[in-house]
Design an enzyme around this catalytic site. Structure first.
Site, short mmCIF file in Angstrom:
data_model
loop_
_atom_site.label_atom_id
_atom_site.label_comp_id
_atom_site.label_asym_id
_atom_site.label_seq_id
_atom_site.Cartn_x
_atom_site.Cartn_y
_atom_site.Cartn_z
N THR A 36 0.85 -1.20 -0.12
CA THR A 36 0.08 0.02 -0.06
C THR A 36 0.96 1.23 0.04
O THR A 36 2.08 0.98 0.33
CB THR A 36 -0.91 0.04 1.19
OG1 THR A 36 -0.25 0.20 2.29
CG2 THR A 36 -1.90 -1.27 1.35
N GLY A 37 0.29 2.30 -0.27
CA GLY A 37 1.08 3.50 -0.30
C GLY A 37 2.34 3.57 -1.67
O GLY A 37 3.27 4.00 -1.52
N GLY B 11 6.91 3.11 -0.65
CA GLY B 11 6.09 2.19 -1.70
C GLY B 11 6.66 1.91 -2.84
O GLY B 11 6.67 0.83 -3.09
N SER C 175 7.67 4.03 12.25
CA SER C 175 8.61 5.23 12.37
C SER C 175 9.41 5.25 13.52
O SER C 175 9.22 4.57 14.70
CB SER C 175 7.60 6.52 12.24
OG SER C 175 8.44 7.74 12.35
N TYR D 176 0.39 12.42 14.14
CA TYR D 176 1.23 11.41 13.60
C TYR D 176 1.95 10.58 14.68
O TYR D 176 2.08 9.30 14.48
CB TYR D 176 2.25 12.03 12.56
CG TYR D 176 3.09 11.13 11.95
CD1 TYR D 176 2.50 10.24 10.60
CD2 TYR D 176 4.47 10.80 12.30
CE1 TYR D 176 3.25 9.63 9.92
CE2 TYR D 176 5.09 9.92 11.36
CZ TYR D 176 4.41 9.25 10.36
OH TYR D 176 5.36 8.33 9.49
#
Length: 331
Positions: free
Chosen positions: A17-18, A24, A146, A159
């Protein structure tokens, strides 16, 4: 209980995905070069086809699926696309993400909820879809977290919270799959600042365009880590030694980490006035005025904590002493 066995890349079908840009797209290109058959997904069908076209021109096998990871039903569509095209899935990579720059007091709660739809619920939906399929067949689930999965930073509070949630979900899911004896490897990737369209797709509530704190690493380094996890089981993989350092500081010296708030704030603010460009929070969009990063690192000292824990511990300890001394002198 079926034994876990991850195939070589040349024998794999990989869902990403992405896949229309950044990490990605880099992962899809690298996987295709290694002989994998790739399914890339994103909201923007046009950008997906550009990436797919570049892969096909190089002789790679790829198909696309226009979908929104924030819509639960779209993940079944993505799985079915892979099955209809290639007959199976061996590795599923949840990579899609978006961010917001601004203090938590200024970012509307509605926008924070929308961020969670992509960054958290998109991972949940993808993970549950993938593991339901892989339970009887085996394979790898790879979630892209992350460095802020372990240590929150200012100006990207929502985020940071979403990536913390992704870590908690991924860890719990891994344990449950282990208890069930499911032949699925579950990996969380933790990149440092990466050279992608991340800031250009971000919603921005600052009066200047956003940027990322250095050092900034190439997306190909994250792709390498993802494809490593697709072939051999790993729990966590850090991309960029600074990612491991930030994680270690957050856990071992949270008070000292808090004192970095000023540096982190300054290094997420460019000197370019903010524009009114569209962004990618609700629909595909790219900010045009956001400055591109300089001095992107093409190589990294990063090592996985499970393969070189002692070296990373000494590196982290040394950096803590250096930063502590610097802060003491400053006071």
């Amino acid at each position: 209980m079926q034994k876990l066995h991850l195939k070589p890349l040349a024998q794999q079908v990989i869902v990403i995905t992405g896949g229309s840009s950044g990490i990605g797209a880099a992962t899809a290109r690298a996987a295709a070069r290694a002989g994998a058959r790739v399914v890339i997904a994103a909201r923007d069908a046009g950008e997906l086809e550009k990436v797919a076209g570049s892969i096909r021109e190089s002789g790679g096998a790829v198909t696309t699926c226009a979908m929104d990871v924030g819509h639960e039903e779209d993940h079944q569509k993505l799985l079915q696309t892979a099955l209809d095209t290639y007959g199976r899935v061996d590795t599923w990579v949840n990579n899609a993400g978006v961010t917001i720059f601004g203090s938590l007091s200024t970012v509307p709660v509605a926008d924070q909820r929308q961020l969670f739809e992509t960054d958290y619920w998109g991972v949940v939906y993808g993970s549950l879809t993938a593991t339901a399929y892989l339970r009887e067949r085996g394979g790898a689930l790879i979630n892209v977290g992350s460095e802020v999965s372990d240590r929150a930073i200012p100006l990207q509070g929502a985020y940071s919270a979403a990536k913390h949630a992704v870590k908690g979900f991924t860890d719990a899911l891994r344990m449950e799959l282990m208890q069930d004896g499911a032949p699925i490897s579950v990996t969380l990737i933790k990149p440092a600042s990466i050279d992608t369209d991340y800031t250009r797709r971000a919603r921005n509530y600052m009066e200047v365009e956003p940027t990322l704190p250095p050092p900034i690493y190439a997306a190909d380094l994250v792709a390498d880590a993802i494809l490593q996890a697709a072939q051999s089981p790993h729990r966590d993989l850090y991309v960029g030694s600074v990612s491991k350092l930030i994680s270690t500081m957050g856990q071992r010296a949270p008070g000292l980490s808090d004192k970095m708030a000023g540096w982190l704030t300054r290094n997420q603010r460019s000197d370019v006035p903010a524009s009114e460009d569209i962004d990618g929070l609700y629909d595909p969009g790219v900010r045009q005025r956001t400055p591109s990063p300089k001095n992107v690192r093409r190589h990294s000292l990063y090592k996985h904590v499970n393969t070189n824990a002692k070296g990373l511990l000494w590196l982290g300890t040394g950096m803590l002493f250096v930063m502590g001394a610097a802060l003491t002198r400053r006071r």
